[in-house]
Design a protein around this motif. Sequence first.
Motif, PDB file in Angstrom:
ATOM      1  N   GLY A 171      35.129  90.077 -47.396  1.00 28.00           N
ATOM      2  CA  GLY A 171      34.433  89.690 -46.271  1.00 28.00           C
ATOM      3  C   GLY A 171      33.750  88.403 -46.292  1.00 28.00           C
ATOM      4  O   GLY A 171      33.212  87.973 -45.474  1.00 28.00           O
ATOM      5  N   ALA A 172      33.832  87.382 -47.331  1.00 29.58           N
ATOM      6  CA  ALA A 172      33.393  86.511 -47.324  1.00 29.58           C
ATOM      7  C   ALA A 172      34.198  85.348 -46.377  1.00 29.58           C
ATOM      8  O   ALA A 172      35.262  85.602 -46.065  1.00 29.58           O
ATOM      9  CB  ALA A 172      33.078  85.681 -48.589  1.00 29.58           C
ATOM     10  N   ASN A 173      33.450  84.389 -46.053  1.00 34.16           N
ATOM     11  CA  ASN A 173      34.422  83.269 -45.190  1.00 34.16           C
ATOM     12  C   ASN A 173      34.397  81.779 -45.546  1.00 34.16           C
ATOM     13  O   ASN A 173      34.929  81.122 -44.665  1.00 34.16           O
ATOM     14  CB  ASN A 173      33.256  83.346 -44.003  1.00 34.16           C
ATOM     15  CG  ASN A 173      32.983  84.516 -43.135  1.00 34.16           C
ATOM     16  OD1 ASN A 173      31.865  84.961 -43.387  1.00 34.16           O
ATOM     17  ND2 ASN A 173      33.969  85.260 -42.631  1.00 34.16           N
ATOM     18  N   GLY A 174      33.972  81.621 -46.817  1.00 31.26           N
ATOM     19  CA  GLY A 174      34.079  80.464 -47.612  1.00 31.26           C
ATOM     20  C   GLY A 174      33.221  80.335 -48.677  1.00 31.26           C
ATOM     21  O   GLY A 174      32.591  81.457 -49.207  1.00 31.26           O
ATOM     22  N   PHE A 175      32.990  78.955 -48.857  1.00 24.81           N
ATOM     23  CA  PHE A 175      32.461  78.985 -50.503  1.00 24.81           C
ATOM     24  C   PHE A 175      31.894  77.610 -50.812  1.00 24.81           C
ATOM     25  O   PHE A 175      32.182  76.587 -50.184  1.00 24.81           O
ATOM     26  CB  PHE A 175      33.389  79.229 -51.695  1.00 24.81           C
ATOM     27  CG  PHE A 175      34.172  80.433 -51.680  1.00 24.81           C
ATOM     28  CD1 PHE A 175      33.369  81.635 -52.381  1.00 24.81           C
ATOM     29  CD2 PHE A 175      35.469  80.538 -50.928  1.00 24.81           C
ATOM     30  CE1 PHE A 175      34.476  82.840 -52.029  1.00 24.81           C
ATOM     31  CE2 PHE A 175      36.099  81.776 -50.775  1.00 24.81           C
ATOM     32  CZ  PHE A 175      35.725  82.727 -51.516  1.00 24.81           C
ATOM     33  N   GLY A 176      30.713  77.563 -51.506  1.00 20.32           N
ATOM     34  CA  GLY A 176      30.023  76.360 -51.839  1.00 20.32           C
ATOM     35  C   GLY A 176      30.380  76.131 -53.272  1.00 20.32           C
ATOM     36  O   GLY A 176      30.557  77.072 -54.260  1.00 20.32           O
ATOM     37  N   LEU A 177      31.103  74.914 -53.772  1.00 22.50           N
ATOM     38  CA  LEU A 177      31.515  74.457 -54.983  1.00 22.50           C
ATOM     39  C   LEU A 177      30.637  73.651 -55.644  1.00 22.50           C
ATOM     40  O   LEU A 177      30.475  72.526 -55.162  1.00 22.50           O
ATOM     41  CB  LEU A 177      32.968  73.944 -54.729  1.00 22.50           C
ATOM     42  CG  LEU A 177      33.970  74.799 -54.008  1.00 22.50           C
ATOM     43  CD1 LEU A 177      35.388  74.187 -53.611  1.00 22.50           C
ATOM     44  CD2 LEU A 177      34.068  76.108 -54.329  1.00 22.50           C
ATOM     45  N   GLY A 178      30.207  73.756 -56.877  1.00 22.47           N
ATOM     46  CA  GLY A 178      29.412  72.934 -57.551  1.00 22.47           C
ATOM     47  C   GLY A 178      30.359  72.452 -58.638  1.00 22.47           C
ATOM     48  O   GLY A 178      31.278  71.612 -58.679  1.00 22.47           O
ATOM     49  N   SER A 179      29.991  72.842 -59.995  1.00 20.55           N
ATOM     50  CA  SER A 179      30.443  72.325 -61.153  1.00 20.55           C
ATOM     51  C   SER A 179      32.124  72.501 -61.351  1.00 20.55           C
ATOM     52  O   SER A 179      32.842  71.284 -61.995  1.00 20.55           O
ATOM     53  CB  SER A 179      29.892  72.660 -62.387  1.00 20.55           C
ATOM     54  OG  SER A 179      30.042  74.251 -62.587  1.00 20.55           O
ATOM     55  N   ALA A 180      32.809  73.382 -60.657  1.00 20.39           N
ATOM     56  CA  ALA A 180      34.367  73.355 -60.706  1.00 20.39           C
ATOM     57  C   ALA A 180      34.827  72.238 -59.875  1.00 20.39           C
ATOM     58  O   ALA A 180      35.941  72.109 -60.040  1.00 20.39           O
ATOM     59  CB  ALA A 180      34.466  74.684 -60.221  1.00 20.39           C
ATOM     60  N   LEU A 181      34.098  71.686 -59.184  1.00 22.35           N
ATOM     61  CA  LEU A 181      34.362  70.602 -58.110  1.00 22.35           C
ATOM     62  C   LEU A 181      34.108  69.083 -58.760  1.00 22.35           C
ATOM     63  O   LEU A 181      34.628  68.309 -59.040  1.00 22.35           O
ATOM     64  CB  LEU A 181      33.991  70.672 -56.870  1.00 22.35           C
ATOM     65  CG  LEU A 181      34.452  69.385 -55.907  1.00 22.35           C
ATOM     66  CD1 LEU A 181      35.850  69.478 -55.461  1.00 22.35           C
ATOM     67  CD2 LEU A 181      33.640  69.704 -54.411  1.00 22.35           C
ATOM     68  N   TYR A 182      32.545  69.270 -58.817  1.00 20.94           N
ATOM     69  CA  TYR A 182      32.134  67.866 -59.492  1.00 20.94           C
ATOM     70  C   TYR A 182      31.195  68.021 -60.402  1.00 20.94           C
ATOM     71  O   TYR A 182      30.266  69.071 -60.121  1.00 20.94           O
ATOM     72  CB  TYR A 182      31.694  67.041 -58.230  1.00 20.94           C
ATOM     73  CG  TYR A 182      30.692  66.004 -58.661  1.00 20.94           C
ATOM     74  CD1 TYR A 182      31.545  64.539 -59.263  1.00 20.94           C
ATOM     75  CD2 TYR A 182      29.414  65.876 -58.684  1.00 20.94           C
ATOM     76  CE1 TYR A 182      30.865  63.631 -59.507  1.00 20.94           C
ATOM     77  CE2 TYR A 182      28.707  64.516 -59.156  1.00 20.94           C
ATOM     78  CZ  TYR A 182      29.493  63.714 -59.541  1.00 20.94           C
ATOM     79  OH  TYR A 182      28.787  62.538 -60.044  1.00 20.94           O
ATOM     80  N   LYS A 183      31.005  67.419 -61.556  1.00 21.23           N
ATOM     81  CA  LYS A 183      29.700  67.363 -62.386  1.00 21.23           C
ATOM     82  C   LYS A 183      29.209  65.831 -62.442  1.00 21.23           C
ATOM     83  O   LYS A 183      30.018  65.068 -62.342  1.00 21.23           O
ATOM     84  CB  LYS A 183      30.273  67.931 -63.667  1.00 21.23           C
ATOM     85  CG  LYS A 183      30.653  69.259 -63.757  1.00 21.23           C
ATOM     86  CD  LYS A 183      30.870  69.742 -65.353  1.00 21.23           C
ATOM     87  CE  LYS A 183      31.686  70.907 -65.309  1.00 21.23           C
ATOM     88  NZ  LYS A 183      32.117  71.427 -66.890  1.00 21.23           N
ATOM     89  N   GLN A 184      27.940  66.033 -62.833  1.00 21.36           N
ATOM     90  CA  GLN A 184      27.153  64.610 -63.001  1.00 21.36           C
ATOM     91  C   GLN A 184      28.016  63.797 -63.713  1.00 21.36           C
ATOM     92  O   GLN A 184      28.404  63.919 -64.950  1.00 21.36           O
ATOM     93  CB  GLN A 184      25.775  64.538 -63.312  1.00 21.36           C
ATOM     94  CG  GLN A 184      24.961  63.536 -63.381  1.00 21.36           C
ATOM     95  CD  GLN A 184      23.381  63.680 -63.852  1.00 21.36           C
ATOM     96  OE1 GLN A 184      23.024  64.675 -64.091  1.00 21.36           O
ATOM     97  NE2 GLN A 184      22.593  62.749 -63.570  1.00 21.36           N
ATOM     98  N   GLY A 185      28.405  62.582 -63.335  1.00 18.86           N
ATOM     99  CA  GLY A 185      29.094  61.503 -64.109  1.00 18.86           C
ATOM    100  C   GLY A 185      30.422  61.664 -64.154  1.00 18.86           C
ATOM    101  O   GLY A 185      31.217  60.885 -64.718  1.00 18.86           O
ATOM    102  N   MET A 186      31.148  62.845 -63.402  1.00 16.68           N
ATOM    103  CA  MET A 186      32.474  62.854 -63.366  1.00 16.68           C
ATOM    104  C   MET A 186      33.265  61.676 -62.606  1.00 16.68           C
ATOM    105  O   MET A 186      32.764  61.317 -61.504  1.00 16.68           O
ATOM    106  CB  MET A 186      32.732  64.221 -62.678  1.00 16.68           C
ATOM    107  CG  MET A 186      34.408  64.334 -62.491  1.00 16.68           C
ATOM    108  SD  MET A 186      34.617  66.054 -61.636  1.00 16.68           S
ATOM    109  CE  MET A 186      34.199  67.179 -63.086  1.00 16.68           C
TER     110      MET A 186
END
Length: 218
Positions: A171-186
Amino acid sequence: MQIDAYLDEFPLIAIFRGVTPEEVVSVAEGVVEAGFRILEVPLNSPRPLDSIALLADRFPDLLVGGGTVMSPVDAMAIAQAGGKLVLMPHSDPAVVRQAKQSGLLCVPGVATPTEAFAALANGADALKLYPAEQIAPSVVKAWRAVLPLNHRLLPVGSIRPDTMADYLRAGANGFGLGSALYKQGMPAPEAARNARAFAQALAELRTQGLLPGGGKAG
């Protein structure tokens, strides 16, 4: 302005934690090209308001905002920088109310049904289920049975392309993406590759009917 339209188009939020103003536009461009329509710069990043202002200017049609918003003053600063969205790790009612008074969309973080209902009562536009590591799909399913269906549930925390399906089925409708998308310095090209991997996963989930556009909404 509603968050639903952006999430219907592409139900992922890009979180650029640690990004600098000098690199934020180049990092975001590849992510936006992959389909992302909601961009977040956490306020514990270097000079975050400068980054939010740059993104708001470069992508006026997207939903740009600030995350890790801890006070009403933070919410007002995001509005002054040109942001349209406040995301929070908690659900402080004073912050939610100030965000709404400032004309911003607000997605507070909640970890219990009590917090979820309180956030909605204070004007939340969607709910950030945080940290998702402690809110399994089975928990989301239980929440979905009692929370209003017209409010989006967005797990955030260690989400990967291969973990989205179970949450959507629950029943979730979406997601917030952190380190799997972007990490500091990437480097920007690496963030773009990660963004395309998530976009491909979404396309496959739509064909399975787990997202709008594939038959059955998640």
